[in-house]
Design a protein around this motif. Structure first.
Motif, PDB file in Angstrom:
ATOM      1  N   ARG A 136       1.186  -1.450  -0.008  1.00  0.00           N
ATOM      2  CA  ARG A 136      -0.055   0.087  -0.210  1.00  0.00           C
ATOM      3  C   ARG A 136       0.730   1.304   0.234  1.00  0.00           C
ATOM      4  N   TRP A 168      13.415  -2.470   1.837  1.00  0.00           N
ATOM      5  CA  TRP A 168      12.520  -2.753   3.650  1.00  0.00           C
ATOM      6  C   TRP A 168      13.483  -3.631   3.980  1.00  0.00           C
TER       7      TRP A 168
ATOM      8  N   GLU B  17      -8.467  -7.912   8.588  1.00  0.00           N
ATOM      9  CA  GLU B  17      -8.326  -6.798   7.344  1.00  0.00           C
ATOM     10  C   GLU B  17      -6.964  -6.487   6.466  1.00  0.00           C
ATOM     11  N   THR B  18      -6.424  -6.324   7.637  1.00  0.00           N
ATOM     12  CA  THR B  18      -5.137  -6.228   7.263  1.00  0.00           C
ATOM     13  C   THR B  18      -4.289  -7.438   6.704  1.00  0.00           C
ATOM     14  N   HIS B  20      -5.864 -10.089   5.315  1.00  0.00           N
ATOM     15  CA  HIS B  20      -6.224 -10.264   4.905  1.00  0.00           C
ATOM     16  C   HIS B  20      -6.804 -11.710   4.853  1.00  0.00           C
ATOM     17  N   SER B  37       4.522 -13.549  11.007  1.00  0.00           N
ATOM     18  CA  SER B  37       6.661 -13.376  12.055  1.00  0.00           C
ATOM     19  C   SER B  37       6.396 -12.833  10.436  1.00  0.00           C
ATOM     20  N   ASP B  38       5.642 -12.484   9.661  1.00  0.00           N
ATOM     21  CA  ASP B  38       6.241 -11.131   9.031  1.00  0.00           C
ATOM     22  C   ASP B  38       6.180 -10.113   9.016  1.00  0.00           C
ATOM     23  N   SER B  39       7.851  -9.634   9.076  1.00  0.00           N
ATOM     24  CA  SER B  39       7.661  -8.244  10.171  1.00  0.00           C
ATOM     25  C   SER B  39       6.900  -7.023   8.727  1.00  0.00           C
ATOM     26  N   ILE B  40       6.804  -7.327   7.868  1.00  0.00           N
ATOM     27  CA  ILE B  40       6.051  -6.217   6.989  1.00  0.00           C
ATOM     28  C   ILE B  40       4.878  -6.275   7.173  1.00  0.00           C
ATOM     29  N   PHE B  43       4.307  -4.050  10.158  1.00  0.00           N
ATOM     30  CA  PHE B  43       3.845  -2.874  10.229  1.00  0.00           C
ATOM     31  C   PHE B  43       2.845  -2.489   9.297  1.00  0.00           C
ATOM     32  N   GLU B  44       2.261  -3.221   8.425  1.00  0.00           N
ATOM     33  CA  GLU B  44       1.295  -2.838   7.797  1.00  0.00           C
ATOM     34  C   GLU B  44       0.317  -2.848   8.792  1.00  0.00           C
ATOM     35  N   THR B  47       0.469   0.878  10.418  1.00  0.00           N
ATOM     36  CA  THR B  47      -0.434   1.782   9.613  1.00  0.00           C
ATOM     37  C   THR B  47      -1.450   1.468  10.325  1.00  0.00           C
ATOM     38  N   TYR B  59       7.699   4.507  18.381  1.00  0.00           N
ATOM     39  CA  TYR B  59       8.169   2.536  18.743  1.00  0.00           C
ATOM     40  C   TYR B  59       8.486   1.529  19.474  1.00  0.00           C
ATOM     41  N   ILE B  62       5.407  -0.466  20.528  1.00  0.00           N
ATOM     42  CA  ILE B  62       4.905  -0.392  19.330  1.00  0.00           C
ATOM     43  C   ILE B  62       6.152  -2.494  20.019  1.00  0.00           C
ATOM     44  N   VAL B  63       7.422  -2.067  21.061  1.00  0.00           N
ATOM     45  CA  VAL B  63       8.031  -2.685  21.434  1.00  0.00           C
ATOM     46  C   VAL B  63       7.909  -3.387  22.695  1.00  0.00           C
TER      47      VAL B  63
END
Lengths: 225, 83
Positions: A136, A168, B17-18, B20, B37-40, B43-44, B47, B59, B62-63
């Motif tokens: 996105r 990334w 939703e984020t 999926h 386990s997916d860092s992206i 992060f999504e 956001t 951060y 988050i941590v």
């Protein structure tokens, strides 16, 4: 196995591709302690965990073979995590040797990646592997710096996802190499246009090596500080 | 702070939703590591919460989050702070 010897003789990387990896086809490469942990994992987590361990143990075995002229059985040492990963052994002599190593692991989909080096000659190693994906716009804006975003938005649309994934991965690998992980916000990390330099809060940081690769829809990064 | 059921439902919706994953079973006890386990993706998720609640999450925040329940508590805190 990929052995990254381009700039640092003493950093070893290994890649596990689950479809073709014969090394971790069964659980025989796990130490007794690792086997216990493995049995507690959900089915979904088992493959990822095993690929990370496979790459990590192969990288450690390569380093031990090169530096210490010994390759102990892979079941005699183990990788522990729950924080930054580290490698140790039930054998106190081997554990003493392994305590000199610094290790990073990553996995995504069909790939497990690891890099190991020695604490006395590096300031940390970091790896990341990610499947190239569509982002996105708001996500990209959230992790790219203004300069990076400008380069991204001026690219052909077909190249953007690969570029964003690569940035990334570099940022993630750098965070791991610093031992700070996600505590270092990706926007504080700026990647140079040629993808070979990193600045943090505007100051260039020294790197021993930064290796990136694109293969079968994945981006892989190995970084040695 | 006690969890607000409506906030929990909303947080669960944003997560599904984020990621999926419309049928993903969620509970407050679920760890973020179990979530993905997916860092992206994580992060999504960050956001997505920033957009949903018009906030800038630090951060440090988050941590400190370990479970889905921590996210619910954080959002509950935000809402009470705004009120």
């Amino acid at each position: 196995m990929h052995e990254d010897t381009m700039k640092s003789v003493y950093s070893y990387s290994a890649l596990c591709t689950s479809r073709t990896c014969e090394y971790c086809a069964d659980d025989a490469f796990l130490s007794p302690a690792e086997h216990e942990v493995y049995q507690t994992l959900s089915q979904a987590r088992k493959r990822d965990w095993r690929m990370g361990r496979c790459a990590g143990k192969r990288a450690v075995a390569s380093l031990l073979a090169h530096i210490y002229s010994t390759t102990p059985p892979v079941t005699s040492f183990e990788i522990r995590s729950g924080g930054p990963p580290y490698v140790t052994s039930f054998d106190p002599v081997l554990a003493h040797v392994l305590d000199t190593c610094t290790l990073s692991l990553a996995h995504s989909g069909e790939r497990g990646l690891a890099c190991v080096s020695l604490k006395r000659i590096t300031r940390g190693v970091g790896v990341d592997v990610e499947r190239i994906r569509s982002f996105r716009v708001e996500t990209v804006r959230a992790f790219l710096t203004a300069d990076e975003y400008e380069r991204y938005s001026q690219m052909e649309v077909s190249l953007r996802d690969t570029y964003a994934t690569r940035l990334w991965c570099i940022k993630e690998a750098y965070g791991k190499a610093c031992g700070s992980g996600i505590a270092l916000h990706p926007k504080r990390i700026s990647i140079g246009e040629d993808l070979s330099t990193i600045s943090v809060d505007g100051a260039l940081v020294p790197l021993q090596s930064l290796w990136t690769s694109r293969e079968d829809g994945y981006i892989m990064v190995t970084l040695v500080r | 702070m006690e969890h607000d059921h409506a906030i929990e439902t909303e947080v669960f919706r944003i997560i599904r939703e984020t990621l999926h994953a419309p049928d993903m079973p969620l509970s407050s006890a679920l760890s973020l590591a179990q979530l993905s386990s997916d860092s992206i993706q994580l992060f999504e998720l960050l956001t997505a919460f920033e957009r949903a609640y018009n906030t800038k999450t630090t951060y440090e925040d988050i941590v400190a989050m370990r479970t889905v329940g921590d996210i619910v508590s954080y959002v509950t805190h935000l809402k009470h702070h705004d009120a």
